[in-house]
Design a protein around this motif. Sequence first.
Motif, PDB file in Angstrom:
ATOM      1  N   ARG A  31      29.368  85.240  63.417  1.00 44.90           N
ATOM      2  CA  ARG A  31      28.304  85.723  62.530  1.00 44.90           C
ATOM      3  C   ARG A  31      26.934  85.403  63.120  1.00 44.90           C
ATOM      4  O   ARG A  31      26.747  84.362  63.757  1.00 44.90           O
ATOM      5  CB  ARG A  31      28.399  85.045  61.160  1.00 44.90           C
ATOM      6  CG  ARG A  31      29.468  85.583  60.254  1.00 44.90           C
ATOM      7  CD  ARG A  31      29.573  84.735  58.993  1.00 44.90           C
ATOM      8  NE  ARG A  31      28.316  84.688  58.252  1.00 44.90           N
ATOM      9  CZ  ARG A  31      27.976  85.527  57.281  1.00 44.90           C
ATOM     10  NH1 ARG A  31      28.800  86.499  56.952  1.00 44.90           N
ATOM     11  NH2 ARG A  31      26.838  85.404  56.653  1.00 44.90           N
ATOM     12  N   LEU A  32      25.989  86.300  62.895  1.00 42.68           N
ATOM     13  CA  LEU A  32      24.621  86.007  63.294  1.00 42.68           C
ATOM     14  C   LEU A  32      24.116  84.814  62.496  1.00 42.68           C
ATOM     15  O   LEU A  32      24.271  84.769  61.275  1.00 42.68           O
ATOM     16  CB  LEU A  32      23.725  87.217  63.028  1.00 42.68           C
ATOM     17  CG  LEU A  32      22.268  87.082  63.479  1.00 42.68           C
ATOM     18  CD1 LEU A  32      22.178  87.149  64.996  1.00 42.68           C
ATOM     19  CD2 LEU A  32      21.387  88.155  62.838  1.00 42.68           C
ATOM     20  N   LYS A  42      29.152  74.206  52.101  1.00 43.26           N
ATOM     21  CA  LYS A  42      29.532  73.109  52.988  1.00 43.26           C
ATOM     22  C   LYS A  42      28.920  73.280  54.374  1.00 43.26           C
ATOM     23  O   LYS A  42      28.676  72.294  55.079  1.00 43.26           O
ATOM     24  CB  LYS A  42      31.051  72.985  53.041  1.00 43.26           C
ATOM     25  CG  LYS A  42      31.600  72.437  51.730  1.00 43.26           C
ATOM     26  CD  LYS A  42      33.086  72.148  51.756  1.00 43.26           C
ATOM     27  CE  LYS A  42      33.504  71.450  50.444  1.00 43.26           C
ATOM     28  NZ  LYS A  42      34.943  71.168  50.357  1.00 43.26           N
ATOM     29  N   THR A  43      28.641  74.521  54.768  1.00 43.32           N
ATOM     30  CA  THR A  43      27.928  74.766  56.015  1.00 43.32           C
ATOM     31  C   THR A  43      26.515  74.214  55.930  1.00 43.32           C
ATOM     32  O   THR A  43      26.025  73.551  56.865  1.00 43.32           O
ATOM     33  CB  THR A  43      27.883  76.273  56.313  1.00 43.32           C
ATOM     34  OG1 THR A  43      29.221  76.753  56.504  1.00 43.32           O
ATOM     35  CG2 THR A  43      27.068  76.565  57.566  1.00 43.32           C
ATOM     36  N   GLU A  44      25.833  74.469  54.813  1.00 47.37           N
ATOM     37  CA  GLU A  44      24.469  73.989  54.636  1.00 47.37           C
ATOM     38  C   GLU A  44      24.425  72.460  54.540  1.00 47.37           C
ATOM     39  O   GLU A  44      23.527  71.817  55.105  1.00 47.37           O
ATOM     40  CB  GLU A  44      23.852  74.625  53.392  1.00 47.37           C
ATOM     41  CG  GLU A  44      23.626  76.126  53.540  1.00 47.37           C
ATOM     42  CD  GLU A  44      23.315  76.816  52.231  1.00 47.37           C
ATOM     43  OE1 GLU A  44      22.715  77.910  52.271  1.00 47.37           O
ATOM     44  OE2 GLU A  44      23.693  76.276  51.159  1.00 47.37           O
ATOM     45  N   VAL A  46      31.513  72.404  63.351  1.00 47.99           N
ATOM     46  CA  VAL A  46      30.744  73.582  63.753  1.00 47.99           C
ATOM     47  C   VAL A  46      29.269  73.227  63.901  1.00 47.99           C
ATOM     48  O   VAL A  46      28.609  73.600  64.879  1.00 47.99           O
ATOM     49  CB  VAL A  46      30.926  74.726  62.733  1.00 47.99           C
ATOM     50  CG1 VAL A  46      29.958  75.866  63.025  1.00 47.99           C
ATOM     51  CG2 VAL A  46      32.363  75.228  62.750  1.00 47.99           C
ATOM     52  N   ALA A  47      28.731  72.489  62.925  1.00 44.38           N
ATOM     53  CA  ALA A  47      27.314  72.112  62.966  1.00 44.38           C
ATOM     54  C   ALA A  47      27.016  71.226  64.173  1.00 44.38           C
ATOM     55  O   ALA A  47      25.977  71.390  64.835  1.00 44.38           O
ATOM     56  CB  ALA A  47      26.921  71.408  61.673  1.00 44.38           C
ATOM     57  N   GLU A  63      24.642  79.005  69.169  1.00 50.59           N
ATOM     58  CA  GLU A  63      26.029  79.251  68.810  1.00 50.59           C
ATOM     59  C   GLU A  63      26.039  80.140  67.559  1.00 50.59           C
ATOM     60  O   GLU A  63      25.220  79.951  66.656  1.00 50.59           O
ATOM     61  CB  GLU A  63      26.750  77.947  68.506  1.00 50.59           C
ATOM     62  CG  GLU A  63      26.927  77.045  69.711  1.00 50.59           C
ATOM     63  CD  GLU A  63      27.978  77.551  70.677  1.00 50.59           C
ATOM     64  OE1 GLU A  63      28.966  78.170  70.214  1.00 50.59           O
ATOM     65  OE2 GLU A  63      27.803  77.346  71.886  1.00 50.59           O
ATOM     66  N   PRO A  64      26.920  81.129  67.498  1.00 46.87           N
ATOM     67  CA  PRO A  64      26.978  81.953  66.284  1.00 46.87           C
ATOM     68  C   PRO A  64      27.485  81.148  65.102  1.00 46.87           C
ATOM     69  O   PRO A  64      28.147  80.127  65.274  1.00 46.87           O
ATOM     70  CB  PRO A  64      27.956  83.069  66.659  1.00 46.87           C
ATOM     71  CG  PRO A  64      28.823  82.473  67.720  1.00 46.87           C
ATOM     72  CD  PRO A  64      27.933  81.529  68.487  1.00 46.87           C
ATOM     73  N   ALA A  65      27.170  81.612  63.921  1.00 48.60           N
ATOM     74  CA  ALA A  65      27.679  80.965  62.714  1.00 48.60           C
ATOM     75  C   ALA A  65      29.142  81.338  62.524  1.00 48.60           C
ATOM     76  O   ALA A  65      29.649  82.316  63.091  1.00 48.60           O
ATOM     77  CB  ALA A  65      26.860  81.397  61.500  1.00 48.60           C
TER      78      ALA A  65
END
Length: 413
Positions: free
Chosen positions: A158-159, A391-393, A219-220, A143-145
Amino acid sequence: MRIVLGVGGGIAAYKVASLLRLFTEAGHHVTVIPTEAATRFVGTATWEALSGNPVSNSVFDDVHQVNHVRLGHEADLVVIAPATADLLAKAATGQAGDLLTNTLLMAHGPVLFAPAMHTEMWQHAATRANVETLRSRGAAVLEPATGRLTGSDSGPGRLPEPEVIFDAALALVQGESDYQLPLAGRTVTISAGGTREPLDPVRFLGNRSSGKQGVALAVAARNAGATVRLLAAHMEVPPPAGVEVVPVETALQLRKAALAAAADSDVVIMSAAVADFRPSEVSDTKIKKRDDSADPVITLVRNPDILHELVELRNSGGHAERQQLIVGFAAETGDSHGDVLAYAKAKLERKGCDLLVVNHVGADKVFGQDTNSVVILARSGSEPQEAAGTKTEVSAAIISRIGFELNHVSPRA
């Protein structure tokens, strides 16, 4: 390991140079095959210098070596990054108009696609169908970022970061064609944002939650292969694509939605900021401020403890057919009686959830920010785990821990 690194014609091609370096520094032999469009973003000289191998995108170069057959046959792994909408479509329909698409048709080993494109392209029905086709044939499609795109807009497309692609590629090879995303086949329910408790038609009691952490978790989890349901209270960010969204406003509405969603969920993550109290009475009309009347007195009553109720339902056998893992969030502040972790450990004991994600909040911490720092506490008593960064990490670390717990620890132990 012999790797073919196919580079699609997108602006994200420049990030693939870092991916190439990760492969070569790990000791792998990499042959780069850029599409003709890709060479308009990053030239062949860059790929040759970083790989140490000649680079071509034509089936007519070195014809005596029959590269359009040989490269696919010899590759232990094929990685396509960025996998543009055009390249995904060509791969799904079996086109063979250049060296890269020929190589894909000849590949005997695992193939990994790392998509990157504009959000509308990624969400288009044609692209989604092409992705499902490739996955049905055994290819791994990340899945793209989600984040800032080429222009001023943001969204999924995003890649993924080079390190993410690198790790996924190695996992794919280690698992051969049976590679599975850590939450593949799981259903995950996530609450996000802040609840609002009405005082009258225009006023409410609320909190500072922006919903950013909950959306990042969704998303994660989606990227980890889960079917995701997002219970969305008030949020300052849009929900991500590819997840089911259940809008809620108050704590009571969230309770109803969470109890219903838990019935078919393998994981429940309660990351929403739920109001502890609500007004005992809600005025049907706007409360007026008049000089000839006394100041209003607002009486509050407790809202139900949704997290504890979910745990009790699970433990009582309400969802006996599934091994459900429940994750709570604690936004804490310390005081003269104890620090943040002391309060958090007491809360974990009271709530009975399997994992508790703890963060130290304040006027300029966590709420509305793009970064976070958390400690993950486990009911099993394992050592606290720290995670910090965007927050993504942080979400990636939490979802990774959840995947580990599901596969190694019984939540009811």
